[in-house]
Scaffold this active site. Structure first.
Site, mmCIF file in Angstrom:
data_model
loop_
_atom_site.group_PDB
_atom_site.id
_atom_site.type_symbol
_atom_site.label_atom_id
_atom_site.label_comp_id
_atom_site.label_asym_id
_atom_site.label_seq_id
_atom_site.Cartn_x
_atom_site.Cartn_y
_atom_site.Cartn_z
ATOM 1 N N HIS A 162 1.370 4.645 -5.515
ATOM 2 C CA HIS A 162 1.554 4.256 -6.920
ATOM 3 C C HIS A 162 2.910 4.747 -7.442
ATOM 4 O O HIS A 162 3.629 4.015 -8.115
ATOM 5 C CB HIS A 162 0.451 4.858 -7.793
ATOM 6 C CG HIS A 162 -0.790 4.040 -7.882
ATOM 7 N ND1 HIS A 162 -1.786 4.118 -6.944
ATOM 8 C CD2 HIS A 162 -1.198 3.115 -8.783
ATOM 9 C CE1 HIS A 162 -2.758 3.279 -7.278
ATOM 10 N NE2 HIS A 162 -2.424 2.654 -8.380
ATOM 11 N N GLU A 222 2.158 -0.804 -3.387
ATOM 12 C CA GLU A 222 0.740 -0.621 -3.741
ATOM 13 C C GLU A 222 0.137 -1.931 -4.261
ATOM 14 O O GLU A 222 -1.064 -2.162 -4.137
ATOM 15 C CB GLU A 222 0.674 0.525 -4.756
ATOM 16 C CG GLU A 222 -0.661 0.818 -5.372
ATOM 17 C CD GLU A 222 -0.858 0.053 -6.671
ATOM 18 O OE1 GLU A 222 -2.023 -0.239 -6.985
ATOM 19 O OE2 GLU A 222 0.133 -0.252 -7.345
#
Length: 342
Positions: A306, A10
């Site tokens: 995430h 990410e």
């Protein structure tokens, strides 16, 4: 020294927050390279810097590269001890993102905090979510932490104030939260700052009506009207289940009717409740650093990039800890296969 690639997965500020917190917890020095390298404005932003400086103070660390725009950071923790950490963000930089860095480290050390900045701002968890959803889950793992919202802070002026304290984590309880089977109630907080009271009331009513279309559980949404440096509104709602709490939120903005804000938060929560997993997509990645030490197994409504990135960072410090079942964007299970010791 552990070297972390800040552009991995990410590739955002969360890599930095988790890495520096784990450096403090484990006492291992860390170098983070290529910080946010793939972002339009690479390098450290002010909100990342505040989290690093807070952890520097907590642990008496030596730090190189702690300035806005830096793409390389070296952090060598010193002797950590309980302190009162003050973080004066002079903009609407997110208070909760600073707390995402501070809370894991403080769980091992103890201490208190006072942070000024943005409490309800885009691209970060609202303070009411952190207080009522995140801390609730951490409490199940044996973490005793409290937060007090003294003043709201909205974009662009900020000026919010949050205080709190964390006790040293004595009993690490494994968290087993796979699915929920019953909703006890819905609760929430709808707020309006430097705006008429009816804004908060309309947000709450719209959210309540939307939830009642699909569920018969009681809905108790508080309204709050306050003053601060600038206007703003928002709503955080959560479902209290027989497992954990799942949340949804929305922010108001000029020209966006209060009813739209309320329905948006309700729809986000309803979306998280579909499928019956115990942990919402926002909480999943926040729990990863704590789960590594507590152990357990969680069912998440969505495996996010995430979450996967946070797992990777944790394992750079602690070795193989997790097993993740499910693809990014799909529901899944996160299981601790080997609990970390410090």
């Amino acid at each position: 020294m552990i070297v972390i690639d800040g552009s991995y997965g990410e590739g955002g500020g969360q890599i930095l927050r988790t890495a520096i917190a784990l450096s403090v917890i484990t006492g291992k020095p860390v170098k983070v390279v290529k910080i946010r390298a793939n972002r339009p404005n690479p390098g450290l932003r002010p909100q990342h810097l505040h989290g690093i400086l807070a952890l520097k103070e907590l642990s008496g660390a030596r730090v190189k590269g702690a300035q806005v725009g830096s793409t390389l950071l070296e952090f060598v923790p010193g002797e950590a001890g309980p302190k009162r950490i003050r973080v004066p963000i002079k903009t609407a930089g997110s208070v909760t993102l600073v707390l995402q860095a501070l809370l894991p480290a403080m769980a091992f050390i103890g201490g208190s905090f006072e942070i000024t900045g943005g409490t309800d701002v885009p691209w970060s968890p609202p303070v009411d979510y952190l207080k009522n959803v995140t801390l609730y889950a951490l409490g199940k793992m044996g973490i005793k932490a409290e937060m007090d919202l003294k003043r709201r802070g909205h974009y662009p002026k900020g000026g919010g104030l949050v205080t709190g304290r964390v006790e040293p984590w004595e009993e690490r309880k494994p968290l087993k939260a796979i699915e929920w089977s019953r909703i006890e109630r819905f609760a929430g907080i709808s707020h309006a700052t430097n705006l008429p009271p009816h804004v908060a009331e309309r947000q709450a009513r719209a959210a309540e009506e939307r939830l009642e279309e699909l569920y018969s559980a009681p809905v108790e949404i508080e309204t709050e009207v306050s003053r601060s440096l600038g206007p703003g509104s928002g709503i955080v709602i959560w479902a209290e289940t027989d497992s954990l709490r799942l949340g949804g939120d929305a922010l108001g903005k000029r020209g966006k009717p209060a009813e739209v804000v309320g329905r948006e938060a309700a729809d986000e929560l309803l979306d998280q409740l579909t499928g019956g997993k115990a942990v919402d997509r926002f909480l999943g990645d926040q729990l990863i650093p704590f789960l590594a030490f507590a152990g357990g197994e969680i069912g998440v409504t969505e495996i996010t990039s995430h979450l996967v990135t946070n797992v990777w960072v944790v394992e750079q410090f602690l070795g193989k800890i997790f097993e993740v079942e499910g693809e990014i964007g799909e529901p899944g299970i996160v299981r601790v296969v080997k609990r970390a010791e410090v």
